[in-house]
Scaffold this active site. Structure first.
Site, mmCIF file in Angstrom:
data_model
loop_
_atom_site.group_PDB
_atom_site.id
_atom_site.type_symbol
_atom_site.label_atom_id
_atom_site.label_comp_id
_atom_site.label_asym_id
_atom_site.label_seq_id
_atom_site.Cartn_x
_atom_site.Cartn_y
_atom_site.Cartn_z
ATOM 1 N N CYS A 2 0.890 -1.165 0.000
ATOM 2 C CA CYS A 2 0.000 0.000 0.000
ATOM 3 C C CYS A 2 0.922 1.207 0.000
ATOM 4 C CB CYS A 2 -0.842 0.065 1.268
ATOM 5 S SG CYS A 2 -1.937 -1.338 1.494
ATOM 6 N N ARG A 27 1.544 1.594 -5.932
ATOM 7 C CA ARG A 27 1.650 0.645 -4.815
ATOM 8 C C ARG A 27 0.304 0.048 -4.429
ATOM 9 N NH1 ARG A 27 6.327 1.016 -1.988
ATOM 10 N NH2 ARG A 27 5.311 0.131 -0.150
ATOM 11 N N TRP A 74 -3.845 -1.508 -1.237
ATOM 12 C CA TRP A 74 -3.760 -2.744 -2.003
ATOM 13 C C TRP A 74 -4.191 -3.817 -1.025
ATOM 14 C CZ3 TRP A 74 -3.320 -4.099 -6.838
ATOM 15 C CH2 TRP A 74 -2.934 -5.393 -7.164
ATOM 16 N N ASN A 100 0.878 0.354 6.143
ATOM 17 C CA ASN A 100 1.259 -0.504 5.022
ATOM 18 C C ASN A 100 1.965 -1.704 5.625
ATOM 19 O OD1 ASN A 100 2.338 -1.608 2.637
ATOM 20 N ND2 ASN A 100 4.150 -0.308 2.779
ATOM 21 N N GLY A 101 1.503 -2.922 5.285
ATOM 22 C CA GLY A 101 2.132 -4.134 5.818
ATOM 23 C C GLY A 101 1.071 -5.118 6.267
ATOM 24 N N GLU A 479 9.428 -20.602 -18.422
ATOM 25 C CA GLU A 479 9.195 -19.217 -18.002
ATOM 26 C C GLU A 479 10.345 -18.317 -18.491
ATOM 27 O OE1 GLU A 479 6.975 -17.375 -17.097
ATOM 28 O OE2 GLU A 479 7.953 -15.669 -16.143
ATOM 29 N N LYS A 483 9.772 -15.112 -20.992
ATOM 30 C CA LYS A 483 10.188 -13.748 -20.652
ATOM 31 C C LYS A 483 11.108 -13.218 -21.756
ATOM 32 C CE LYS A 483 8.286 -13.105 -18.189
ATOM 33 N NZ LYS A 483 7.182 -13.300 -17.307
ATOM 34 N N GLU A 486 9.180 -12.414 -25.007
ATOM 35 C CA GLU A 486 8.193 -11.341 -24.987
ATOM 36 C C GLU A 486 8.816 -9.952 -24.897
ATOM 37 O OE1 GLU A 486 6.559 -12.006 -20.458
ATOM 38 O OE2 GLU A 486 5.242 -10.880 -21.769
ATOM 39 N N HIS A 502 15.068 -35.455 -28.554
ATOM 40 C CA HIS A 502 13.925 -36.005 -29.287
ATOM 41 C C HIS A 502 13.440 -35.049 -30.378
ATOM 42 C CE1 HIS A 502 13.733 -39.412 -26.626
ATOM 43 N NE2 HIS A 502 13.777 -38.593 -25.577
ATOM 44 N N LYS A 599 -1.227 -6.088 -20.151
ATOM 45 C CA LYS A 599 -1.020 -6.627 -18.801
ATOM 46 C C LYS A 599 -2.157 -7.551 -18.404
ATOM 47 C CE LYS A 599 1.237 -6.958 -14.975
ATOM 48 N NZ LYS A 599 2.392 -7.874 -15.080
HETATM 49 C C1 F6R Z 1 3.999 -12.936 -19.220
HETATM 50 C C2 F6R Z 1 2.690 -12.548 -18.741
HETATM 51 C C3 F6R Z 1 1.496 -13.283 -19.239
HETATM 52 C C4 F6R Z 1 0.505 -13.521 -18.093
HETATM 53 C C5 F6R Z 1 -0.795 -14.156 -18.620
HETATM 54 C C6 F6R Z 1 -1.756 -14.498 -17.515
HETATM 55 O O1 F6R Z 1 5.014 -12.176 -18.665
HETATM 56 O O2 F6R Z 1 2.571 -11.655 -17.952
HETATM 57 O O3 F6R Z 1 1.856 -14.480 -19.841
HETATM 58 O O4 F6R Z 1 1.113 -14.366 -17.168
HETATM 59 O O5 F6R Z 1 -1.418 -13.275 -19.530
HETATM 60 O O6 F6R Z 1 -2.095 -13.369 -16.772
HETATM 61 P P1 F6R Z 1 -2.703 -13.503 -15.321
HETATM 62 O O7 F6R Z 1 -1.690 -14.120 -14.447
HETATM 63 O O8 F6R Z 1 -3.065 -12.110 -14.944
HETATM 64 O O9 F6R Z 1 -3.912 -14.382 -15.442
#
Ligand code: F6R
Length: 604
Positions: A2, A27, A74, A100-101, A479, A483, A486, A502, A599
């Site tokens: 927060c 935050r 938050w 906050n905490g 993962e 990363k 993307e 394979h 996002k």
């Molecule tokens: C990759 C990324 C996406 C999300 C995916 C699911 O860095 O951010 O692959 O992980 O769109 O999003 P959430 O977790 O919000 O359901």
């Protein structure tokens, strides 16, 4: 996470508090509030929603007062409602507090105060603080010692700032959550982060854990919790207010990578007691009737789900991670009331994951979501929610939330292993839980010593980037590759290390660096797989502890501290986050907003 702010000085506080909250909104942004001291009691204005909504509500009725506190929330305890918004007040409104905490012992404190006649109006852990402060004020010699007694009773993490009716001062303390003092000629600020007051001053004091301050118009008194006077250096920050949300970092992604130690501490806080996992809504026996587990998720969250699936399988639980977009068509077998479906989603708003969650609910399964966002659709739709407590993530690429998801899910896996008939937690569960406490510090060590930038630089212009790992590290390899692709727009793939031979080995050339993840489990085979790629000319980057056998074979090394194999993958992941970040930076990519991505993906 927060954001809190407090201000003492000449002139009205409220506009400065609200503009400070706007700069802290990264935050948390699910509710906001302010309180000012104005000679006729403490005036509190708060509501659910963003700071802009609070600001609109204040138009035309700006409360006057030179001393005030503010908060942008938050949620961790209780949904984002007006009642749960901060500031919280005491029984007689003598005290107002922002926090906050997480107060771990709030339930015990609440019980004691209730017995003494205090009535609570919110679901928050924070509300115990103003009540406790008022309780101690009743028989204290002075306000400062009552506040000190209050703070000493709190277990958990906090940055807390309090107002007392009729007193032109702020009482504040920190333990485990940031709190920074800003000093101007004729006013003082306290805030969770410098951008909150950077428009007014750039002279700051970074308070440390255990510090307590009393801020009055005439000056600041700093003590420790024993009451001994302390001094802290005043530092000067030279940030551009426009860019200050990112602090000293060039991108939110880098900031979020670097805030992982703090995010992980929040994730773990209070969830292990007396060597046992304690998850808020899931007491012992919750999962006694569970026969199988389906994890549904997308993207990075799917990789966290894979991480959990492996641990559930190791515990003897029938478990499968599904890509949520495929779940509907995957015919996952009979879904009954004994099926537990875990929807893993950072945002809680991903359409594919919500679709899978709703389908499972309709089929009669028990549905839990593991999410970062308290008021999200997933949290409201599932039977129960388990929050990862990573704080808001702004960079499109998920970083700190993956780490917090994986830890939360690992704790959930242990909880399940204790309950599900026929299952059992790992033999070394005590060591595993011991090592999770060191995880924030180990991540910090990786961040401080990483050679990721040099490694990224050495392999620029490669044709493709491979990431391999076995078991839990298969999820981390995938993962790492996600990363990398993307944010760099370069081709990258993650493989189970044994799978290379394979098919994918046909692609391996001196132009395909292979990042090989070692976690101390099944490493001998992974090393052989790396050598097979090396024999075809591929450079090997070992992500491994200092003395690992893989380091002698590899062309480059990214070091991770020694830890339990369950956590080693998460340290390797931090190294890979840094490699991706630096490669993207060298390529001058728009790191926080990669092309074509969002996002929160709210379409199927
Ligand atoms: C990759 C990324 C996406 C999300 C995916 C699911 O860095 O951010 O692959 O992980 O769109 O999003 P959430 O977790 O919000 O359901």
């Amino acid at each position: 996470m927060c954001g809190i702010i407090a201000r003492v000085g000449d002139g009205d506080a409220i506009r400065k508090l609200v503009s400070g909250l706007e700069n802290l909104e990264y935050r948390g942004y699910d509710s906001a509030g302010v309180a000012v001291q104005n000679g006729s009691g403490i005036s509190v204005y708060k509501r659910s929603g963003q700071v802009s909504e609070l600001k609109d509500a204040l138009v035309g009725s700006v409360p006057k007062g030179k001393v005030g506190i503010g908060h942008t929330r938050w949620s961790t305890h209780g949904p984002p409602t007006d009642e749960n918004a901060h500031p919280h007040t005491s029984q007689t409104d003598e005290v107002a507090v922002v926090h906050n905490g997480i107060i771990e012992n709030y339930a015990e404190l609440k019980a004691t105060l209730s017995e003494a006649g205090h009535e609570f109006t919110s679901d928050t852990d924070t509300e115990v603080i103003p009540h406790l402060f008022e309780y101690y004020l009743e028989d204290a010699d002075d306000i400062e010692s009552a506040f000190r007694r209050t703070v000493r009773d709190l277990e958990g993490s906090y940055a807390v700032a309090a107002l007392v009716d009729g007193v032109h001062a702020i009482y504040a303390a920190r333990q485990g959550s940031p709190l920074i003092l800003g000093l101007d000629d004729d006013e003082y600020y306290l805030a969770s982060d410098v951008p909150a007051f950077l428009d007014h001053t750039d002279d700051v004091v970074y308070l440390e854990d255990g510090d307590m301050v009393v801020v009055e118009p005439t000056g600041v008194t700093m003590t420790d919790l024993a009451g001994t006077r302390i001094d802290r250096d005043v530092e000067h920050v030279d940030w551009d207010p426009e860019e200050a949300g990112k602090g000293e970092y060039d991108h939110y992604m880098l900031k979020e990578i670097h805030t992982q130690p703090n995010a992980l501490s929040n994730t773990i806080e209070g969830r292990i007691q007396d060597g046992e996992v304690r998850l808020e809504s899931f007491p012992e026996g919750t999962f006694d009737d569970v026969e199988d587990v389906h994890l549904v998720a997308c993207g990075t969250s799917y990789h966290a789900a894979m991480y959990c699936q492996q641990q559930l399988a190791d515990a003897g639980i029938r478990a499968q991670a599904y890509r949520a977009s495929e779940y509907v068509d995957a015919n996952p077998g009979p879904v009954t009331e004994d099926t537990l479906v875990v929807a893993v989603t950072q945002s809680g708003e991903t359409a594919d994951t919500l679709g899978a969650l709703r389908q499972a609910k309709e089929a009669g399964a028990q549905v839990v979501t593991v999410t970062n966002v308290v008021g999200s659709t997933a949290a409201r739709t599932a039977d129960e929610a388990l929050f990862i407590r990573a704080g808001p993530e702004i960079g499109v690429a998920a970083t700190k939330t993956f780490s917090s998801q994986a830890v939360t899910l690992s704790l959930l896996a242990i909880r399940l292993a204790e309950d599900v008939p026929g299952a059992s937690p790992p033999d070394d569960v005590a060591a595993l839980l011991d090592d999770v406490y060191d995880l924030p510090q180990h991540v910090d060590q990786v961040l401080k010593t990483s050679d990721a930038r040099a490694v990224a630089d050495s392999y620029m212009d490669s044709q493709s980037y491979f990431f391999i790992g076995r078991g839990l590290n298969n999820a981390v390899a995938k993962e790492g590759a996600l990363k990398f692709k993307e944010i760099t727009y370069e081709h990258a793939e993650g493989f189970a290390s044994g799978e290379l031979k394979h098919g994918p080995l046909a692609l391996v050339t001196p132009d395909t660096p292979v990042f090989t993840l070692f976690d101390g489990a099944g490493d001998g085979k992974t090393l052989k797989n790396a050598e097979e790629a090396q024999a075809r000319g591929a450079p090997i980057v070992a992500v491994a502890s200092e003395d690992h056998a893989g380091v002698d074979v590899a062309d480059d090394h990214l070091e991770i501290p020694d830890t339990h194999p369950v956590w080693a993958g998460l340290l390797a992941n931090v190294q890979l986050q840094l490699v991706s970040y630096h490669a993207a930076q060298l390529l001058d990519r728009p790191i926080d907003k990669p092309r074509n991505l969002a996002k929160s993906v709210t379409v199927e």
